[in-house]
Design a protein around this motif. Sequence first.
Motif, PDB file in Angstrom:
ATOM      1  N   ALA A 247      58.742  73.650 146.784  1.00  0.00           N
ATOM      2  CA  ALA A 247      59.148  75.026 147.084  1.00  0.00           C
ATOM      3  C   ALA A 247      59.862  75.599 145.875  1.00  0.00           C
ATOM      4  N   GLU A 248      59.815  76.929 145.742  1.00  0.00           N
ATOM      5  CA  GLU A 248      60.489  77.603 144.645  1.00  0.00           C
ATOM      6  C   GLU A 248      61.303  78.759 145.211  1.00  0.00           C
ATOM      7  N   GLY A 249      62.374  79.058 144.500  1.00  0.00           N
ATOM      8  CA  GLY A 249      63.203  80.194 144.918  1.00  0.00           C
ATOM      9  C   GLY A 249      64.307  79.815 145.880  1.00  0.00           C
ATOM     10  N   ILE A 250      64.809  78.570 145.850  1.00  0.00           N
ATOM     11  CA  ILE A 250      65.907  78.164 146.725  1.00  0.00           C
ATOM     12  C   ILE A 250      67.213  78.720 146.156  1.00  0.00           C
TER      13      ILE A 250
ATOM     14  N   GLN B 214      69.300  77.343 152.902  1.00  0.00           N
ATOM     15  CA  GLN B 214      67.865  77.254 152.647  1.00  0.00           C
ATOM     16  C   GLN B 214      67.462  75.828 152.291  1.00  0.00           C
ATOM     17  N   LEU B 215      68.251  75.170 151.451  1.00  0.00           N
ATOM     18  CA  LEU B 215      67.919  73.815 151.025  1.00  0.00           C
ATOM     19  C   LEU B 215      67.948  72.844 152.198  1.00  0.00           C
TER      20      LEU B 215
ATOM     21  N   HIS C  63      67.678  78.939 141.764  1.00  0.00           N
ATOM     22  CA  HIS C  63      68.977  79.203 141.163  1.00  0.00           C
ATOM     23  C   HIS C  63      70.094  78.448 141.855  1.00  0.00           C
ATOM     24  N   TYR C  64      69.872  77.953 143.097  1.00  0.00           N
ATOM     25  CA  TYR C  64      70.920  77.195 143.771  1.00  0.00           C
ATOM     26  C   TYR C  64      71.282  75.950 142.972  1.00  0.00           C
ATOM     27  N   PHE C  65      70.271  75.372 142.294  1.00  0.00           N
ATOM     28  CA  PHE C  65      70.568  74.215 141.437  1.00  0.00           C
ATOM     29  C   PHE C  65      70.829  74.663 139.999  1.00  0.00           C
TER      30      PHE C  65
ATOM     31  N   SER D 123      58.517  83.888 148.934  1.00  0.00           N
ATOM     32  CA  SER D 123      58.650  84.902 149.982  1.00  0.00           C
ATOM     33  C   SER D 123      58.848  84.267 151.352  1.00  0.00           C
ATOM     34  N   PHE D 124      58.398  83.005 151.533  1.00  0.00           N
ATOM     35  CA  PHE D 124      58.566  82.338 152.809  1.00  0.00           C
ATOM     36  C   PHE D 124      59.918  81.629 152.915  1.00  0.00           C
ATOM     37  N   LEU D 125      60.670  81.585 151.820  1.00  0.00           N
ATOM     38  CA  LEU D 125      61.900  80.797 151.798  1.00  0.00           C
ATOM     39  C   LEU D 125      63.158  81.654 151.863  1.00  0.00           C
ATOM     40  N   ARG D 126      63.009  82.968 151.623  1.00  0.00           N
ATOM     41  CA  ARG D 126      64.202  83.813 151.601  1.00  0.00           C
ATOM     42  C   ARG D 126      64.935  83.772 152.930  1.00  0.00           C
TER      43      ARG D 126
END
Length: 975
Positions: free
Chosen positions: A927-930, A935-936, A950-952, A896-899
Amino acid sequence: MQDVLLLVVFWCGVVYLVMHLLARRTRKQLEEAAKNAQRFRDLTELSADWFWETDAEHRITWISGGAPVATFFGGTPTYGKRFWEIPRVEVDPRALQSLLEGLGERLPFFDLEISRADERGARQIHIISGQCRRAADGTFLGYRGVGRDVTEQRRAERALAAAKERLELALGGGNLAEWDYDVESDSAYLGIGWAGFVGREPTAGVTRGAELAELVHPDDREAAKKAFVAALKGEAPTYVADHRVRTENGGWRWLRSTGQVTERDASGRATRVSGTVADIDDRKRAEEALREAEQRYRGLVELAPDGIVVSSKRLIEYANPAGARILRAPSARRLVGMKSDDLMLPPSLARYEERMRYLQAGPGVTSFEERGLRCLDGTEITVEAASVSFLERGRLIVLTMFRDVTESRKAREALAERERRFRDVAEASGEYVWEADAAWRYSYLSERVEEVLGYPRAELLGRRPHEFMPLGQDRGFDAWLAKNAPDGKAFRELVHRSITKSGRVIWQSVSAVPVRDAEGRFVGYRGTAADVTPRKQAEARVEYLATRDPLTGLPNRVLLNDRGGQAILSAARSRSQIALLAIDIDRFKLVNESLGHRAGDQLLRAIAERLETLRADTLARLGGDDFVVLQSVRNVEDAAGLAERILGVLARPFTLDGRTLNVGASIGISVYPNDGRDLAELLKNADAAMYHAKESGRGTWRMYEPALQARSVERLRLENELRSALARSELMLHWQPVVRGRRRVVGAEALVRWQHPERGLLMPEEFVPLAEECGLIRAVGEWTLERALAQAGAWQRAHPGRAWYAVNVSAQELAQGDAYIERVASALKTHDVPGACLEIEVTERSLMSDLEENVETLRRIGELGVRFAIDDFGTGYSSLAYLRQLPIQKLKIDRSFLRSIDSQAADEAIVRAIAALGKALGISVAAEGIESEAQLSRLLSLGCEEWQGHYFSAPLDAAGFEQLLAKDFSSERLA
């Protein structure tokens, strides 16, 4: 005419002669000036100083100086440049600013430091001084001055300063300060540390010797002066004196001054004395304290009521007056020189010899124990004695303290015999003995209470009997006492219920007499109690067990059916409505599993007590954490209002055994007659509404709707299918790659999926909450751990050391403690997986359910080499207080902090703070959810190297991840 001509010729000759003489004199002056100029140039070339001139714009017009100039400036052009414009010439900015201000006012300047590093890096330092040049008419022409090479001087000054600093540090490290005294001028130089001794700013200084002597304490001044004069006269090789000096705050500090004469004149008279001064204040005060302590100790020993003897080699060397009195000696001196062995009675001699061998083997201590002694008058007494041995000036000394317990021992034996007889009688009658203070806190309980209540006596002491009574019983207990035994009178046959440690409800019959102090004030009760449960059960067994819940005392299902049937008949006659509220306590199962069933029972009693304050028509407990409220209402709004009041009552924290618990409830409401014609139908529909409230987020209420029945049927079907899914091997694992940097795969997180035969692939959020609620989460967790480690073992054998694998753990699994630890250890061993290849992820909320026990569980699993990560960090407690206690290696920032990390400053600040926190504590951050490059990039720039998303790659099945792992390994080998 001829005379005139001759006169003209004569004066022309005179003029010629004069001009010739003047020309000759001028020529000589020019030659002398040239010689002087040449001489000046030669001296300038040979001089260590150099000279310079500048024009009105401060540009150099002339430099002369030979080697110093050539060495400093080398081949660098100087003419036409200002000193501070010459390449590689450095001038301190503040000094340059001051110079420019002076030049503007045509003031002279002195010792401006300029420096320059040559091609080899060697730095030279010169100083220049100058004054203004003016023409005859006062016009400013520029400056003229001199320069001097001070490189060696500065180097020497730095070396001297460094040496002085090292000396000061050495002296400071030894708590010393230097001093130097010039006898003839009566001036004393004091080092930096001396000022600190007297509470001044730590700076060196010079003071008069007479002034320094005034600082010495008057009582120490004469002795210090004599020692100093003796050193000056040569009567003593050195000067040593301990004295006190006055500090800045008016106190006194002990110093030790030492020194010796370092210079004498031709006649042998001392002219200079040097030395050091040391701070010995702590030592002096310690010595004084020791002397005072020794005096106090001797006074205490002399006045002590217990006997004290000091012996060496078993011969008494000292005895205090009390020792002489106890041993019937005419004086303490009479005991000196006696052998302590001669005082022992034969039954105590063997034990005495054993203790003495222990004490004489080296310094040791023995505790108080009884011994038999024969006094000097032949009387035999019993004493309690303890000894300590220690070394004193190379001798082993034994100090023994003893007290006469002859009479008290007889009294104790008599009292013990009386108590034994009373206890035997009480035990034979099946009663236990108790004592309580005025607040009814147990102060004594006989052993039989453990058989009656099941609790160890240690758990009962200090607690009140009310704490072991069912809900509401304590009020009846107090009411009976107020009526039958007012003002602390004796009472008999007070019958009440108690709950044993096993949860069984028993009846006790209590009788007591009041206990009063010496002044007659009531201080408590003393009495007996017996288990009369069989008798009471025979009287009320049918009624009570048939209609009441034994834990809370609330109506059970039988009584609810009776009251519900009557309420429905009454409502049918009056055409009114009845609301039935099915109440289920949220996360009650977690309380039982993490804190134990005793805590769960306490919580249920507290919940029932609170619900009773609502004064509903009927409040019942159907079992477990299920409560039911029946209430007459005018409309559905009244039912909703009652539900809100229930939620409000249960929202307040509960305190159990010092623990604070927050629980909520999910409430389902059905209303007669619209939602059911009988109690069974109302209960069924209220349950359906209650499950809907749970699915809506818990802590809320829902009204029954016909569509909920279908949902309940579907939920039951899904639960049954989940129970058989494990047996049918419908669960499967997908693997979410974990990346370090941008492309390197370092591990994977195991994610469970349910391949439903009809609904297809179900994600965890679709069945894990259901598994937690119906008690299947442990089975799912066991399956996940075994399957994940089996697959990890295969990958480790194929690609040794390539990656680690993470498994999520629930609070229910952690609550198993030793059983879960054994399961992890067994799985690692079975599948030949090193502990370092396993990472366990647990959420903050799961950890906090029982922090102390969970920390111990994680610590013991960590001994297997397993690492731990806090999942969804930042969404739970995020407390530094508990973070310090946890044996964790990683924080996983919640998605939620990475969106919006690339666009929202607040999210970026939170991630930066968590990364900084992890770095400060030595904990890695992931971190999760990149989902994007933006974002990365932002994440990596904030110092978070590990990530997944999912970016990777999306989560992969086992074959897909193994292919990715092999591809990554091949890329590394090629690189």
